[in-house]
Design an enzyme around this catalytic site. Structure first.
Site, mmCIF file in Angstrom:
data_model
loop_
_atom_site.group_PDB
_atom_site.id
_atom_site.type_symbol
_atom_site.label_atom_id
_atom_site.label_comp_id
_atom_site.label_asym_id
_atom_site.label_seq_id
_atom_site.Cartn_x
_atom_site.Cartn_y
_atom_site.Cartn_z
ATOM 1 C CD GLN A 173 0.483 -8.967 -2.882
ATOM 2 O OE1 GLN A 173 1.026 -9.610 -3.765
ATOM 3 N NE2 GLN A 173 -0.743 -8.525 -3.017
ATOM 4 C CG ASP B 90 -1.860 -1.208 1.210
ATOM 5 O OD1 ASP B 90 -2.245 -1.645 0.107
ATOM 6 O OD2 ASP B 90 -2.168 -1.719 2.292
ATOM 7 C CE LYS C 81 2.418 -2.495 -4.369
ATOM 8 N NZ LYS C 81 2.096 -2.115 -2.988
ATOM 9 N N GLY D 105 -4.639 -4.158 -3.718
ATOM 10 C CA GLY D 105 -5.618 -3.103 -3.947
ATOM 11 C C GLY D 105 -4.837 -1.874 -4.346
ATOM 12 C CG HIS D 106 -2.203 -1.848 -6.954
ATOM 13 N ND1 HIS D 106 -1.286 -2.335 -7.836
ATOM 14 C CD2 HIS D 106 -1.934 -2.450 -5.778
ATOM 15 C CE1 HIS D 106 -0.502 -3.213 -7.222
ATOM 16 N NE2 HIS D 106 -0.885 -3.306 -5.966
#
Ligand code: GDP
Ligand code: IMO
Ligand code: MG
Length: 444
Positions: free
Chosen positions: A242, A31, A34, A58-59
């Site tokens: 990640q 988080d 990225k 989750g991006h």
């Protein structure tokens, strides 16, 4: 026996022209932002490849005030000129993939260019079930996984009983493999975990009947695609999910994910050799967060920690879980530089520190009466370390409108200079807000 002979000079003949391939990798516990920087770099790219993980990621991208939360689809999807690729190293839940496509298409994003590796492994219903029950079974020792079936899917891949995307297009093989694997999983779920296992027919109906035809247009030989692009001089971006300290080999095991987010993972997870890579950008928050269990040397349990969580909106993109938060840890970053061969660092969320009178940076650890400048490989020691901090003056100025280095107050510039010195590689980009345009480019 000894280590590497450091006296031997490098061979000059191996210095070939680098190819235009870039990796974006998380340097902390995920988080870091990225997605935001992948989206930003994608402007100059032709192909964006996700190389590991699954929908545990989750991006978040914020473009013209609109928010996109991506799980499986690469963060280049918002540009028409990009071919987004889900590489062989990713574990794919086809239901989630199709849901994500639907959500994006409803927002007017064309997903027809998306390509999914035929070699990527499938997440099947029993993986998710096993993730949930094993976490429950572990009780207070739970890992705090995202319960998406990621670990069990990678475990089956390593045990060579996984099913791949391509198996969906050979129904006989799909059923045959499923019958074998469900014999064992069924027993495990029913007898150990007291769960009703899904049947072969149920899974075949869903995967072969419903999902396979809809996924088919996206399925491709993505290794060939990536190499065709590289050979034609196209720019390829590898988007990590990640992060370094969640890496199965190099992270804070067992509190890790089940894949290799480090830069090396891009090679196996996309099918390129290391000589193709010429730039590795490590993304780091201006502080640190972690979601789930595991050691966290700079974790804060006071008002400063609460302020980081609230100002930084530190709640999971998909799971909504509150993230743990602490000061920037330069020891971790120095280790991340080594593990990923980082060529540069991109700092995000500098604006979150705007409200602090002073800011702290962990420059070393202390344990058992010793000072440690390097991240320890001894897990028992890691659990005992205490951070050694340097305190710097805060800037108490809103940075969210900054676009040039000169827009940053001297204290913010000093903070970045200090981080750069501690980390040892240049900080070229600095995020000052979630929006695509909210960044400052520093000149070398
Ligand atoms: P990822 O998983 O590494 O892509 O990061 P996430 O999207 O899960 O979490 C990063 C969060 O920070 C998202 O909500 C982003 O919109 C937000 N974000 C990214 N960069 C910045 C920044 O520079 N400042 C602020 N305030 N938010 C940012
Ligand atoms: P992005 O790509 C933060 C964490 C989970 C848990 C551990 C193992 O958005 O940075 P898993 O479900 O992978 O088996 O969970 O890893 N985790 C993440 N933390 N960001 C992520 O992804 C994460 N993906 C997994 O919270 O501690
Ligand atoms: Mg995330």
């Amino acid at each position: 026996m000894g280590g590497v002979n450091l006296d031997r000079p490098p061979d000059e003949n191996t210095q070939e022209r680098a190819l235009p391939a870039t990796i974006v990798v998380g340097t902390q516990w995920g988080d870091e932002g990225k997605g935001k920087f992948t989206d930003l770099f994608a402007k100059e790219m032709h192909v964006v490849v996700r190389y590991q993980g699954g929908h545990n990621a989750g991006h978040t991208l914020v473009v013209d005030g609109e928010t996109f939360a991506l799980q499986l689809i690469p963060s280049g999807i918002l540009y028409d000129h990009i071919t987004p690729v889900i590489g062989n190293g990713v574990v794919v839940d086809p239901r989630v993939l199709l849901e994500e496509v639907d959500v994006l298409e409803r927002k007017g994003i064309d997903c027809s260019r998306l390509r999914v590796s035929s070699n990527a492994h499938l997440i099947l219903p029993y993986h998710q079930l096993l993730d949930r029950v094993t976490e429950r079974y572990l009780g207070k020792n739970k890992l705090g996984t995202t319960k998406r079936g990621i670990g069990p899917a990678y475990a089956d891949k390593a045990a060579r009983v996984g099913l791949r995307v391509q198996d969906m297009y050979d129904p006989k093989i799909f059923r045959q493999k499923l019958e074998v694997v469900l014999k064992e999983k069924g027993q495990l779920l029913a007898k150990v975990y007291n769960q009703l296992p899904p049947t072969v027919d149920e899974i075949c109906d869903l995967y072969l009947g419903e999902l396979a035809p809809r996924v088919r247009p996206y399925v491709a030989d993505t290794v060939d695609l990536v190499h065709e692009a590289l050979e034609a001089g196209r720019h390829v971006l590898f988007e990590g999910a990640q992060a370094t300290f969640l890496d199965l080999d190099h992270g804070t095991y067992p509190y890790v994910t089940s894949s290799n987010p480090v830069a090396g993972g891009a090679c196996t997870g996309a099918g390129v050799g290391p000589r193709h890579i010429d730039r590795v950008v490590g993304v780091a928050k201006a502080y640190v967060t972690r979601v789930g269990s595991g050691p966290f040397p700079t974790e804060l349990f006071d008002e400063a920690g609460d302020a980081l969580v609230e100002r930084g909106h530190e709640y999971g993109t998909n799971t909504g879980r509150r993230r743990r938060a602490g000061w920037f840890d330069a020891v971790m970053l120095r280790h991340a530089v080594r593990l990923n061969s980082l060529s540069e660092v991109a700092i995000t969320k500098l604006d979150v520190l705007d409200a602090f009178d002073t800011v702290r940076v962990c420059v070393a650890y202390e344990a058992e009466g010793r000072r440690l400048d390097r991240f320890p490989d001894d897990q028992s020691l890691l659990h005992k370390v205490r951070p050694v901090y340097e305190e710097l003056p805060g800037w108490r100025t809103d940075l969210t409108g900054a676009t040039e280095p000169s827009d940053l107050p001297p204290e913010a510039r000093d903070y970045l200079d200090f981080l750069e010195k501690q980390v040892g590689v240049p900080i070229r980009l600095v995020g000052v807000g979630p929006g695509r345009e909210q960044f400052v480019q520093r000149t070398p």
